[in-house]
Design an enzyme around this catalytic site. Structure first.
Site, PDB file in Angstrom:
ATOM      1  N   LYS A 170       0.820  -1.216   0.000  1.00 18.11           N
ATOM      2  CA  LYS A 170       0.000   0.000   0.000  1.00 18.11           C
ATOM      3  C   LYS A 170       0.852   1.263   0.000  1.00 18.11           C
ATOM      4  O   LYS A 170       2.041   1.237   0.330  1.00 18.11           O
ATOM      5  CB  LYS A 170      -0.947   0.014   1.198  1.00 18.11           C
ATOM      6  CG  LYS A 170      -2.059  -1.013   1.113  1.00 18.11           C
ATOM      7  CD  LYS A 170      -2.869  -0.889  -0.177  1.00 18.11           C
ATOM      8  CE  LYS A 170      -3.660   0.397  -0.265  1.00 18.11           C
ATOM      9  NZ  LYS A 170      -4.394   0.513  -1.559  1.00 18.11           N
ATOM     10  N   TYR A 175       1.805   0.100  -4.676  1.00 21.45           N
ATOM     11  CA  TYR A 175       0.645   0.884  -5.105  1.00 21.45           C
ATOM     12  C   TYR A 175       0.809   2.275  -4.513  1.00 21.45           C
ATOM     13  O   TYR A 175       0.932   2.429  -3.297  1.00 21.45           O
ATOM     14  CB  TYR A 175      -0.663   0.258  -4.602  1.00 21.45           C
ATOM     15  CG  TYR A 175      -1.034  -1.036  -5.285  1.00 21.45           C
ATOM     16  CD1 TYR A 175      -1.357  -1.060  -6.635  1.00 21.45           C
ATOM     17  CD2 TYR A 175      -1.078  -2.227  -4.573  1.00 21.45           C
ATOM     18  CE1 TYR A 175      -1.698  -2.236  -7.266  1.00 21.45           C
ATOM     19  CE2 TYR A 175      -1.427  -3.416  -5.196  1.00 21.45           C
ATOM     20  CZ  TYR A 175      -1.746  -3.418  -6.549  1.00 21.45           C
ATOM     21  OH  TYR A 175      -2.082  -4.596  -7.168  1.00 21.45           O
ATOM     22  N   HIS A 204      -1.088   5.449  -5.840  1.00 24.43           N
ATOM     23  CA  HIS A 204      -2.333   6.240  -5.866  1.00 24.43           C
ATOM     24  C   HIS A 204      -2.061   7.704  -5.529  1.00 24.43           C
ATOM     25  O   HIS A 204      -2.742   8.314  -4.701  1.00 24.43           O
ATOM     26  CB  HIS A 204      -3.363   5.636  -4.912  1.00 24.43           C
ATOM     27  CG  HIS A 204      -3.713   4.214  -5.208  1.00 24.43           C
ATOM     28  ND1 HIS A 204      -4.335   3.831  -6.380  1.00 24.43           N
ATOM     29  CD2 HIS A 204      -3.508   3.074  -4.502  1.00 24.43           C
ATOM     30  CE1 HIS A 204      -4.508   2.517  -6.386  1.00 24.43           C
ATOM     31  NE2 HIS A 204      -4.004   2.039  -5.263  1.00 24.43           N
ATOM     32  N   ARG A 263     -16.984  -4.324 -25.560  1.00 25.57           N
ATOM     33  CA  ARG A 263     -16.772  -5.013 -24.284  1.00 25.57           C
ATOM     34  C   ARG A 263     -18.058  -5.657 -23.804  1.00 25.57           C
ATOM     35  O   ARG A 263     -18.037  -6.784 -23.283  1.00 25.57           O
ATOM     36  CB  ARG A 263     -16.252  -4.020 -23.230  1.00 25.57           C
ATOM     37  CG  ARG A 263     -15.977  -4.656 -21.877  1.00 25.57           C
ATOM     38  CD  ARG A 263     -15.004  -5.811 -21.972  1.00 25.57           C
ATOM     39  NE  ARG A 263     -14.775  -6.461 -20.705  1.00 25.57           N
ATOM     40  CZ  ARG A 263     -14.255  -7.681 -20.575  1.00 25.57           C
ATOM     41  NH1 ARG A 263     -13.930  -8.387 -21.656  1.00 25.57           N
ATOM     42  NH2 ARG A 263     -14.061  -8.205 -19.384  1.00 25.57           N
ATOM     43  N   LEU A 297     -12.427   2.750 -13.481  1.00 23.30           N
ATOM     44  CA  LEU A 297     -11.020   3.121 -13.321  1.00 23.30           C
ATOM     45  C   LEU A 297     -10.570   3.951 -14.512  1.00 23.30           C
ATOM     46  O   LEU A 297     -10.812   3.594 -15.661  1.00 23.30           O
ATOM     47  CB  LEU A 297     -10.134   1.867 -13.220  1.00 23.30           C
ATOM     48  CG  LEU A 297      -8.617   2.119 -13.242  1.00 23.30           C
ATOM     49  CD1 LEU A 297      -8.171   2.771 -11.943  1.00 23.30           C
ATOM     50  CD2 LEU A 297      -7.847   0.839 -13.505  1.00 23.30           C
ATOM     51  N   ASP A 314      -9.834   4.070  -4.162  1.00 28.37           N
ATOM     52  CA  ASP A 314      -8.407   4.396  -4.184  1.00 28.37           C
ATOM     53  C   ASP A 314      -8.116   5.612  -5.056  1.00 28.37           C
ATOM     54  O   ASP A 314      -7.167   6.353  -4.807  1.00 28.37           O
ATOM     55  CB  ASP A 314      -7.587   3.211  -4.709  1.00 28.37           C
ATOM     56  CG  ASP A 314      -7.148   2.267  -3.600  1.00 28.37           C
ATOM     57  OD1 ASP A 314      -6.840   2.765  -2.506  1.00 28.37           O
ATOM     58  OD2 ASP A 314      -7.125   1.061  -3.825  1.00 28.37           O
ATOM     59  N   VAL A 328     -13.823   0.828   1.296  1.00 28.57           N
ATOM     60  CA  VAL A 328     -12.542   0.463   1.894  1.00 28.57           C
ATOM     61  C   VAL A 328     -11.460   0.459   0.810  1.00 28.57           C
ATOM     62  O   VAL A 328     -11.550  -0.324  -0.143  1.00 28.57           O
ATOM     63  CB  VAL A 328     -12.626  -0.917   2.577  1.00 28.57           C
ATOM     64  CG1 VAL A 328     -11.274  -1.297   3.160  1.00 28.57           C
ATOM     65  CG2 VAL A 328     -13.695  -0.911   3.666  1.00 28.57           C
TER      66      VAL A 328
END
Length: 370
Positions: A74, A93, A95, A202, A239, A269, A297
């Site tokens: 993280k 990660y 972010h 898609r 995203l 995130d 979360v």
């Protein structure tokens, strides 16, 4: 090279940046692997397993962070920003678009950061994000089903239904990896599932995969509003790599949902896909806005940390080995996919979407790697 593996400090985060098997591979290549004591203990990777693999177990976070290459899971937490320095290469990660305090600290210290979430492959996919997106997509349905129970504040709907009672309705926004795996989990338990995406090709692919088990719709404001209003569980699976997630769900849409319905925002995130989204934690995962239970979360896969660690490190280990063998400059110069993960180099932003989103100066990554 010295490779540091600090213990994660984010709330209820038990993943670890390297498994004992990964430590053995790197140690066998001549690198010194420094693992903070108890970094993997909660998921069955004890200190002795790392010692047996050839790693050195260190007592403090400072010792692990002193390595030239630090591998985490993280984004750094406030207590870790003091470890930044100009010769640090951080692989995790990041972010940074939503963790501006981390970006500011890396700029001030002159640190280098390569973000898992934007490393790409030859097909333009995000191979280090995919494993955790798979976990998060499947987990989103599990979390949503839990939150729908009355003791958690939900509306009391069983997503599977029972004979004589129809199943609950699940709306998924986004047909990428998270959305696909959420659809897999939700259709697998028999829920009534509709997935929305902006891409007709898609949606055709998903219909070929799922057949009649999955309904699809083009993602546009009127369709989103209708399907959100009808849902017992909405899953945000949107995203835009390196940028803030667009707000597709408004307060007005949420007001039309049945009280006690649930919204799980997997894109939190990157800021979340609803006006009402704000980060929560595993300790306090939900809150209520407009009568709707929000589960936001940021480190969802941390709830199943052993599975997540094994899945993540299988993907990251080849890149760790390359960075350790070549150094970040040569590795990024030779590997365009790894270079796509280079978001900040020696304190300067090298990822253009991040610079554009935050309106900050940008340095070409090829120039940074010279």
């Amino acid at each position: 090279m010295k490779i540091g593996i600090p213990k994660e400090t984010k709330n209820h985060e038990y993943r670890v940046g390297l498994t004992p098997a990964g430590a053995a591979l790197l140690a066998g290549q001549g690198h010194e692997v420094l693992v903070q004591s108890q970094a993997g203990a909660r998921i069955g990777f004890g200190d002795e397993a790392y010692r047996s693999a050839g790693a050195r177990v260190v007592d403090s976070a400072a010792e692990a962070w002193a390595a030239g290459l630090v591998v985490k899971v993280k984004e750094p937490q406030p207590g870790e920003l003091r470890f930044f320095r100009d010769d640090l290469v951080l692989f995790t990660y990041l972010h940074l678009v939503t963790c501006v305090e981390v970006l500011d600290a890396m700029e001030a210290a002159g640190s280098t950061g390569i973000a898992y979430e934007t490393v790409s492959d030859a097909q333009g996919r995000l191979p280090l994000l995919i494993p955790m997106s798979e976990v998060a997509g499947r987990l989103a349905v599990q979390a949503g089903a839990w939150a729908l129970m009355l003791p958690q504040g939900g509306s009391g709907v069983l997503l599977q239904g029972v004979p004589g009672v129809p199943p609950g309705k699940v709306t998924i926004l986004g047909g990428g990896t998270v959305g696909t795996h959420a659809a897999w989990a939700a259709t697998g338990i028999g829920a009534d599932v509709t997935l929305l995406d902006v891409s007709l090709p898609r949606l055709r692919q998903l219909e070929e995969i799922f057949g009649a088990r999955l309904k699809t719709a083009v993602s546009e404001p009127e369709a989103i509003a209708r399907h959100v209003a009808e849902a017992d569980l909405v899953i945000g699976a949107v995203l835009v790599p390196g940028k803030h997630t667009p707000h597709l769900i408004t307060r007005a849409m949420l007001r039309r949902m049945r009280p006690g319905s649930v919204f799980v925002d997997v894109g939190i995130d990157q800021g979340g896909c609803a006006e009402t989204s704000r980060p929560t934690s595993h300790a306090e995962p939900t809150y209520v806005e407009e009568g709707v239970l929000h589960y936001c979360v940021p480190n969802m896969p941390g709830a199943v940390a052993r599975t997540s660690t094994l899945a993540l490190t299988q993907a990251t280990l080849p890149h760790v080995a390359r960075l350790a063998a070549m150094g970040w400059k040569q590795a990024c110069a030779q590997d365009a996919g790894l270079q796509a993960g280079l978001q900040i180099a020696r304190g300067q932003i090298t990822y253009k979407p991040l610079a554009e989103d935050l309106e900050r100066p940008w340095l070409d990554p090829m120039e940074a790697a010279r």
